[in-house]
Design a protein around this motif. Sequence first.
Motif, mmCIF file in Angstrom:
data_model
loop_
_atom_site.group_PDB
_atom_site.id
_atom_site.type_symbol
_atom_site.label_atom_id
_atom_site.label_comp_id
_atom_site.label_asym_id
_atom_site.label_seq_id
_atom_site.Cartn_x
_atom_site.Cartn_y
_atom_site.Cartn_z
ATOM 1 N N LEU A 182 42.408 30.375 46.262
ATOM 2 C CA LEU A 182 42.476 31.735 46.724
ATOM 3 C C LEU A 182 41.253 32.376 47.333
ATOM 4 O O LEU A 182 40.370 32.361 46.616
ATOM 5 C CB LEU A 182 43.018 32.738 45.232
ATOM 6 N N LEU A 183 41.361 32.425 48.623
ATOM 7 C CA LEU A 183 40.070 32.774 49.343
ATOM 8 C C LEU A 183 39.984 34.023 49.800
ATOM 9 O O LEU A 183 40.982 34.450 50.632
ATOM 10 C CB LEU A 183 40.088 31.752 50.463
ATOM 11 N N SER A 184 39.076 34.781 49.121
ATOM 12 C CA SER A 184 39.109 36.160 49.611
ATOM 13 C C SER A 184 38.218 36.379 50.710
ATOM 14 O O SER A 184 38.519 35.518 51.490
ATOM 15 C CB SER A 184 38.350 37.228 48.542
ATOM 16 N N GLY A 186 34.920 37.189 50.132
ATOM 17 C CA GLY A 186 33.918 37.310 49.275
ATOM 18 C C GLY A 186 32.811 36.284 49.282
ATOM 19 O O GLY A 186 32.870 35.239 49.627
ATOM 20 N N ILE A 187 31.856 36.516 48.353
ATOM 21 C CA ILE A 187 30.726 35.230 48.337
ATOM 22 C C ILE A 187 31.331 34.152 47.378
ATOM 23 O O ILE A 187 30.997 33.040 47.560
ATOM 24 C CB ILE A 187 29.521 36.053 47.855
ATOM 25 N N ASP A 188 32.066 34.558 46.299
ATOM 26 C CA ASP A 188 32.402 33.563 45.315
ATOM 27 C C ASP A 188 33.585 32.391 45.411
ATOM 28 O O ASP A 188 33.183 31.349 45.215
ATOM 29 C CB ASP A 188 32.669 34.409 43.734
ATOM 30 N N SER A 189 34.540 33.191 46.207
ATOM 31 C CA SER A 189 35.643 31.842 46.418
ATOM 32 C C SER A 189 35.262 30.826 47.366
ATOM 33 O O SER A 189 35.545 29.691 47.105
ATOM 34 C CB SER A 189 37.042 32.617 46.862
ATOM 35 N N ILE A 206 44.470 30.026 50.628
ATOM 36 C CA ILE A 206 45.362 31.283 50.492
ATOM 37 C C ILE A 206 44.723 32.514 50.659
ATOM 38 O O ILE A 206 43.813 32.862 49.805
ATOM 39 C CB ILE A 206 46.462 31.320 49.232
ATOM 40 N N PHE A 208 45.205 36.768 51.021
ATOM 41 C CA PHE A 208 45.971 37.819 50.914
ATOM 42 C C PHE A 208 45.462 38.913 51.849
ATOM 43 O O PHE A 208 44.434 39.436 51.809
ATOM 44 C CB PHE A 208 46.280 38.395 49.393
ATOM 45 N N ARG A 264 46.459 41.275 40.762
ATOM 46 C CA ARG A 264 45.939 39.891 40.753
ATOM 47 C C ARG A 264 47.002 38.700 40.082
ATOM 48 O O ARG A 264 46.962 37.571 40.509
ATOM 49 C CB ARG A 264 44.587 39.811 39.680
ATOM 50 N N GLY A 286 37.396 32.082 42.400
ATOM 51 C CA GLY A 286 36.082 32.506 42.503
ATOM 52 C C GLY A 286 35.691 33.409 41.245
ATOM 53 O O GLY A 286 34.787 34.049 41.162
ATOM 54 N N GLN A 291 32.251 39.543 35.645
ATOM 55 C CA GLN A 291 31.485 40.252 36.771
ATOM 56 C C GLN A 291 32.355 41.458 37.205
ATOM 57 O O GLN A 291 31.378 42.305 37.769
ATOM 58 C CB GLN A 291 31.703 38.942 37.996
ATOM 59 N N SER A 294 38.433 43.028 36.331
ATOM 60 C CA SER A 294 39.310 42.141 36.513
ATOM 61 C C SER A 294 38.955 40.817 36.189
ATOM 62 O O SER A 294 39.559 40.005 36.113
ATOM 63 C CB SER A 294 40.025 41.925 37.703
ATOM 64 N N GLN A 295 37.711 40.500 35.336
ATOM 65 C CA GLN A 295 37.223 39.184 35.291
ATOM 66 C C GLN A 295 36.683 39.180 33.811
ATOM 67 O O GLN A 295 35.844 38.184 33.459
ATOM 68 C CB GLN A 295 36.496 38.756 36.135
ATOM 69 N N CYS A 343 41.288 43.323 50.713
ATOM 70 C CA CYS A 343 42.407 43.838 50.329
ATOM 71 C C CYS A 343 42.136 44.698 48.842
ATOM 72 O O CYS A 343 43.028 45.558 48.541
ATOM 73 C CB CYS A 343 43.724 43.159 50.092
HETATM 74 P P1 ATP Z 1 34.909 36.919 45.747
HETATM 75 O O1 ATP Z 1 33.555 36.922 46.033
HETATM 76 O O2 ATP Z 1 35.558 35.620 46.027
HETATM 77 O O3 ATP Z 1 35.790 37.736 46.859
HETATM 78 P P2 ATP Z 1 35.079 38.865 43.728
HETATM 79 O O4 ATP Z 1 33.933 38.660 42.969
HETATM 80 O O5 ATP Z 1 35.199 39.861 44.869
HETATM 81 O O6 ATP Z 1 35.139 37.419 44.270
HETATM 82 P P3 ATP Z 1 37.889 39.731 42.792
HETATM 83 O O7 ATP Z 1 37.893 40.477 43.919
HETATM 84 O O8 ATP Z 1 37.787 40.135 41.480
HETATM 85 O O9 ATP Z 1 36.262 39.138 42.666
HETATM 86 O O10 ATP Z 1 38.468 38.303 43.012
HETATM 87 C C1 ATP Z 1 38.523 37.316 42.219
HETATM 88 C C2 ATP Z 1 38.980 35.951 42.674
HETATM 89 O O11 ATP Z 1 40.393 36.199 43.289
HETATM 90 C C3 ATP Z 1 38.274 35.652 44.138
HETATM 91 O O12 ATP Z 1 37.122 34.774 43.755
HETATM 92 C C4 ATP Z 1 39.458 34.962 44.985
HETATM 93 O O13 ATP Z 1 39.567 33.747 44.365
HETATM 94 C C5 ATP Z 1 40.584 35.643 44.485
HETATM 95 N N1 ATP Z 1 40.965 36.834 45.386
HETATM 96 C C6 ATP Z 1 40.627 38.049 45.356
HETATM 97 N N2 ATP Z 1 40.841 38.740 46.399
HETATM 98 C C7 ATP Z 1 41.825 37.822 47.353
HETATM 99 C C8 ATP Z 1 42.416 37.989 48.478
HETATM 100 N N3 ATP Z 1 42.301 38.891 49.335
HETATM 101 N N4 ATP Z 1 42.830 36.794 49.060
HETATM 102 C C9 ATP Z 1 42.707 35.624 48.249
HETATM 103 N N5 ATP Z 1 42.095 35.630 47.238
HETATM 104 C C10 ATP Z 1 41.436 36.724 46.679
#
Ligand code: ATP
Length: 388
Positions: A182-184, A186-189, A206, A208, A264, A286, A291, A294-295, A343
């Motif tokens: 699940l690839l946002s 952001g930095i973590d995924s 994937i 969203f 989520r 990620g 953090q 939601s985590q 998103c």
């Molecule tokens: P990241 O730095 O990876 O965006 P985050 O600290 O912003 O992480 P969240 O936004 O709570 O954390 O999301 C947690 C995890 O949910 C993300 O690491 C990613 O794996 C998944 N995720 C969140 N938003 C999306 C998205 N738009 N599409 C795909 N995966 C998502």
Amino acid sequence: MVILIRYGEIHLKGLNRPQFERRLKDNIKIVLKEFKGINIKRINGRFILFGFDENYIDDISEKLKNVFGIHSFSIALETDKDYENVKKESLRMFWDAVNKAGAKTFKVAAKRSDKSYKFDTMELIRELGGYLFENTNGISVDVKNPDITLNVEIREMAYIYTDIILCRGGLPVGCNGKAALLLSGGIDSPVSGYMTMKRGVLIECIHFYSFPYTGELAKQKVIDLCKILSGFGGGIRLHIVPFTEIQKEIFEKCPNSELTIIMRRFMMKIADRIAAANECSALITGESIGQVASQTLESLNCTNTVTNLPVIRPVICFDKQEIIEIAKDIDTFETSILPYEDCCTVFTPKRPVTHPNLERIVNSEQVLDTETLIKSAVENTEMIVVKG
Ligand code: ATP
Ligand code: MG
């Protein structure tokens, strides 16, 4: 010039060796496909890369360093193993290295897989060391801490080199199954994707996407992240899931404080479907404990229960700073911090629940036509093949 690639045979125990080698060879070819003429041959437990334009040797080295499964490599001269040739080429390589490094001391190291060679390893070191010493002024031998080590390997051919470039190690991507990341943006995924790929897992990404709340630039950012990740071992498929309808429905019908957690859960449910359709045997996220709201462990429990697949969370116990350091090392950081909306940030609750109760969340979801929403999102998912 050729490149002599070592792939850490010690780690091959328990893995299918021919499959490991085939994967690694394919991945190297994909990562280096822009360099015309490149070819790979295998000689007892090593790969030899040849046929490339030497003007691109630095670019090729940079890319090669990232390919998982490679332990180290050396840029080497390949020559006939006739000793006169070995001497001549060794001296040439030696002088190049001396001039480059301004070296004052050297030693010779040798390996021999051809046991019929006219010198054994010690003799070869002595002979060649003596020859180089005689043909150089003012450069002395230092076996403990030399400025330069001239290496000679006698195999079907002789290989001569001075530097050993250490790589990332790991296992060739694709030799340990497939998982959906699940690839946002952001930095973590992306860091989580990198870490899982290092263990030889092929990833299917994937994302969203909440068009028009998030735009083309946000989408391009995710494609760029996939491109960077593909440098560790080949092409990546990216599934872009339209998520706006689902977010709007949740926003209109569910308690505001539960928005993120329900969203989520939808992500995980959809990822579970896409994983099933693409032979992925795990999900990757990620997430990192505490953090964001939601985590928390309670939140993770709520999102975890919608899938039966193992959920790999490589950065679960990492501090943000530790994750950032890896992101910088793998070159995803600068892309991840580009300021395009994600998103999640569009529909953020004012006061999110930090300790959600699973029963209550499931109850809140009752007003939604979950199956129809998920089906429509999956049906309208766009797939892009991203190559480095
Ligand atoms: P990241 O730095 O990876 O965006 P985050 O600290 O912003 O992480 P969240 O936004 O709570 O954390 O999301 C947690 C995890 O949910 C993300 O690491 C990613 O794996 C998944 N995720 C969140 N938003 C999306 C998205 N738009 N599409 C795909 N995966 C998502
Ligand atoms: Mg995020």
